[in-house]
Design an enzyme around this catalytic site. Sequence first.
Site, PDB file in Angstrom:
ATOM      1  N   GLU A   1      45.372  41.224  49.594  1.00 50.86           N
ATOM      2  CA  GLU A   1      46.831  41.111  49.671  1.00 50.86           C
ATOM      3  C   GLU A   1      47.377  41.442  48.292  1.00 50.86           C
ATOM      4  O   GLU A   1      46.856  40.949  47.284  1.00 50.86           O
ATOM      5  CB  GLU A   1      47.246  39.670  50.012  1.00 50.86           C
ATOM      6  CG  GLU A   1      47.278  39.365  51.475  1.00 50.86           C
ATOM      7  CD  GLU A   1      47.737  37.932  51.762  1.00 50.86           C
ATOM      8  OE1 GLU A   1      48.508  37.761  52.710  1.00 50.86           O
ATOM      9  OE2 GLU A   1      47.319  36.996  51.063  1.00 50.86           O
TER      10      GLU A   1
ATOM     11  N   ASN B   1      47.091  33.031  54.124  1.00 48.89           N
ATOM     12  CA  ASN B   1      46.964  31.567  54.028  1.00 48.89           C
ATOM     13  C   ASN B   1      48.164  30.818  54.604  1.00 48.89           C
ATOM     14  O   ASN B   1      48.046  29.661  54.970  1.00 48.89           O
ATOM     15  CB  ASN B   1      46.711  31.157  52.574  1.00 48.89           C
ATOM     16  CG  ASN B   1      45.296  31.524  52.169  1.00 48.89           C
ATOM     17  OD1 ASN B   1      44.378  31.476  52.987  1.00 48.89           O
ATOM     18  ND2 ASN B   1      45.110  31.917  50.928  1.00 48.89           N
TER      19      ASN B   1
ATOM     20  N   HIS C   1      45.169  39.418  45.683  1.00 50.90           N
ATOM     21  CA  HIS C   1      44.501  38.315  46.379  1.00 50.90           C
ATOM     22  C   HIS C   1      43.320  38.811  47.211  1.00 50.90           C
ATOM     23  O   HIS C   1      43.490  39.309  48.318  1.00 50.90           O
ATOM     24  CB  HIS C   1      45.541  37.579  47.253  1.00 50.90           C
ATOM     25  CG  HIS C   1      45.014  36.385  47.960  1.00 50.90           C
ATOM     26  ND1 HIS C   1      45.414  36.028  49.221  1.00 50.90           N
ATOM     27  CD2 HIS C   1      44.092  35.461  47.584  1.00 50.90           C
ATOM     28  CE1 HIS C   1      44.782  34.942  49.591  1.00 50.90           C
ATOM     29  NE2 HIS C   1      43.969  34.581  48.614  1.00 50.90           N
TER      30      HIS C   1
ATOM     31  N   SER D   1      45.824  31.889  45.649  1.00 50.78           N
ATOM     32  CA  SER D   1      45.954  31.908  47.110  1.00 50.78           C
ATOM     33  C   SER D   1      47.349  31.537  47.562  1.00 50.78           C
ATOM     34  O   SER D   1      47.671  31.687  48.737  1.00 50.78           O
ATOM     35  CB  SER D   1      45.000  30.869  47.722  1.00 50.78           C
ATOM     36  OG  SER D   1      43.684  31.122  47.364  1.00 50.78           O
TER      37      SER D   1
HETATM   38  P1  NAD Z   1      35.891  27.793  42.190  1.00 51.33           P
HETATM   39  O1  NAD Z   1      36.112  26.320  42.059  1.00 51.33           O
HETATM   40  O2  NAD Z   1      34.660  28.268  42.876  1.00 51.33           O
HETATM   41  O3  NAD Z   1      35.907  28.510  40.744  1.00 51.33           O
HETATM   42  C1  NAD Z   1      36.901  28.283  39.787  1.00 51.33           C
HETATM   43  C2  NAD Z   1      36.305  28.649  38.436  1.00 51.33           C
HETATM   44  O4  NAD Z   1      37.348  28.626  37.461  1.00 51.33           O
HETATM   45  C3  NAD Z   1      35.221  27.661  37.967  1.00 51.33           C
HETATM   46  O5  NAD Z   1      34.056  28.372  37.586  1.00 51.33           O
HETATM   47  C4  NAD Z   1      35.883  26.980  36.765  1.00 51.33           C
HETATM   48  O6  NAD Z   1      34.953  26.595  35.763  1.00 51.33           O
HETATM   49  C5  NAD Z   1      36.810  28.099  36.277  1.00 51.33           C
HETATM   50  N1  NAD Z   1      37.870  27.596  35.406  1.00 51.33           N
HETATM   51  C6  NAD Z   1      38.638  26.492  35.549  1.00 51.33           C
HETATM   52  N2  NAD Z   1      39.478  26.375  34.508  1.00 51.33           N
HETATM   53  C7  NAD Z   1      39.242  27.437  33.690  1.00 51.33           C
HETATM   54  C8  NAD Z   1      39.772  27.854  32.436  1.00 51.33           C
HETATM   55  N3  NAD Z   1      40.732  27.165  31.827  1.00 51.33           N
HETATM   56  N4  NAD Z   1      39.295  28.978  31.879  1.00 51.33           N
HETATM   57  C9  NAD Z   1      38.313  29.694  32.480  1.00 51.33           C
HETATM   58  N5  NAD Z   1      37.762  29.344  33.669  1.00 51.33           N
HETATM   59  C10 NAD Z   1      38.219  28.226  34.253  1.00 51.33           C
HETATM   60  O7  NAD Z   1      37.208  28.338  42.901  1.00 51.33           O
HETATM   61  P2  NAD Z   1      37.374  29.722  43.728  1.00 51.33           P
HETATM   62  O8  NAD Z   1      37.150  29.441  45.167  1.00 51.33           O
HETATM   63  O9  NAD Z   1      36.587  30.790  43.045  1.00 51.33           O
HETATM   64  O10 NAD Z   1      38.930  29.982  43.548  1.00 51.33           O
HETATM   65  C11 NAD Z   1      39.448  30.631  42.398  1.00 51.33           C
HETATM   66  C12 NAD Z   1      40.816  31.192  42.712  1.00 51.33           C
HETATM   67  O11 NAD Z   1      40.708  32.114  43.801  1.00 51.33           O
HETATM   68  C13 NAD Z   1      41.854  30.152  43.119  1.00 51.33           C
HETATM   69  O12 NAD Z   1      43.115  30.546  42.647  1.00 51.33           O
HETATM   70  C14 NAD Z   1      41.796  30.226  44.632  1.00 51.33           C
HETATM   71  O13 NAD Z   1      42.978  29.799  45.253  1.00 51.33           O
HETATM   72  C15 NAD Z   1      41.588  31.721  44.834  1.00 51.33           C
HETATM   73  N6  NAD Z   1      40.996  32.106  46.122  1.00 51.33           N
HETATM   74  C16 NAD Z   1      40.037  31.332  46.713  1.00 51.33           C
HETATM   75  C17 NAD Z   1      39.499  31.726  47.925  1.00 51.33           C
HETATM   76  C18 NAD Z   1      38.416  30.925  48.602  1.00 51.33           C
HETATM   77  O14 NAD Z   1      38.145  31.147  49.792  1.00 51.33           O
HETATM   78  N7  NAD Z   1      37.759  30.013  47.905  1.00 51.33           N
HETATM   79  C19 NAD Z   1      39.925  32.909  48.537  1.00 51.33           C
HETATM   80  C20 NAD Z   1      40.890  33.697  47.898  1.00 51.33           C
HETATM   81  C21 NAD Z   1      41.428  33.275  46.684  1.00 51.33           C
END
Ligand code: NAD
Length: 313
Positions: free
Chosen positions: A174, A212, A162, A141
């Site tokens: 994005e 963001n 993104h 993000s």
């Molecule tokens: P989340 O906490 O729901 O999920 C993250 C996942 O990554 C978890 O299942 C965790 O076990 C896994 N993980 C952590 N370390 C790992 C590793 N070494 N190997 C494999 N898996 C691993 O988080 P999210 O909301 O899904 O966010 C994930 C990404 O997407 C981040 O970079 C975040 O910034 C981005 N993002 C989030 C949103 C949102 O609204 N939440 C929107 C767009 C982008």
Amino acid sequence: MDDIVEGSKLRAESKSEQERKVEPISKVGIVGGGQMGSGIAHVVALGGYDVAINDIAKERFDSALAAITKNMSRQVSSGKISEEDRDKALSRISFAETFQDFSDVDLVVEAATEDETVKRKIFVAVCPFLKPDAVLATNTSSISITRLAATTDRPERFIGMHFMNPVPVMELVEMIRGIATDDVTFTRAKDFVDTLHKTIAVSEDFPAFMVNRILLPMINEAVYTLYEGVGSVDAIDTAMRLGAHHPMGPLQLADFIGLDTCLSIMQVLYEGLADSKYRPCPLLVKYVEAGWLGRKTKRGFYDYRGESPMPTR
Ligand code: NAD
């Protein structure tokens, strides 16, 4: 002048020649099966691609598959997809226990926790298993695409892709090129996103990109508004829903995004742009330190453990 035009035409031809030699994307690897990884797997599998999801434990994959099944079944009930579409898509999704299972993927989308150290370790570990042509994309993000790309063996085939949350509903992706991302990679990634029926907005590689950069300071300001006692959780969210016509209040949205992700993005903005206006609100830090991360942990600015969400302040 004519020589320059002719030269650029020649370069364009050789690029498209190159593009023709690249295999079309048919299998996608996803790292992280959380909110975003599962949402991305959902749309990618419905798009007809094989999908392998890697996470730190098999249980995380099981939860992701359960969430995808539930969300696709909801789409069946509302007539958006057929039962056959759902069943075929689900059969395309598999668990990648190790990165060895990514040896035949054409594209990896990294969607692990928003933490640069975590992401760097993943890229270092995954690269040796990838086909030379495979594209490596990150769903970060906020973190610099150029910096993440530099930790890989393929900065020219590295890109920011993104997706927005919830992925099956939100139309935007994005796309962010790092300094080294080549045209073939950009086109391959763009063509892939097009097949998912999403709209692309191209952003320069700046902290938190576009959505963001604008959205998170607003959420952070809402947390300051709560912190300073200007209004309660309920009052702030009602004010923004009815007064600014936002579909959900900023604190409700923060819970939805995940407060750890919100804090990480504010830290990237604060450090990356070196401007005190991006200072993360201490109350946001406190919620994250408590492990109250929003919907995913059932407690954030609202408590989701009862019948309906209750404000926690
Ligand atoms: P989340 O906490 O729901 O999920 C993250 C996942 O990554 C978890 O299942 C965790 O076990 C896994 N993980 C952590 N370390 C790992 C590793 N070494 N190997 C494999 N898996 C691993 O988080 P999210 O909301 O899904 O966010 C994930 C990404 O997407 C981040 O970079 C975040 O910034 C981005 N993002 C989030 C949103 C949102 O609204 N939440 C929107 C767009 C982008």
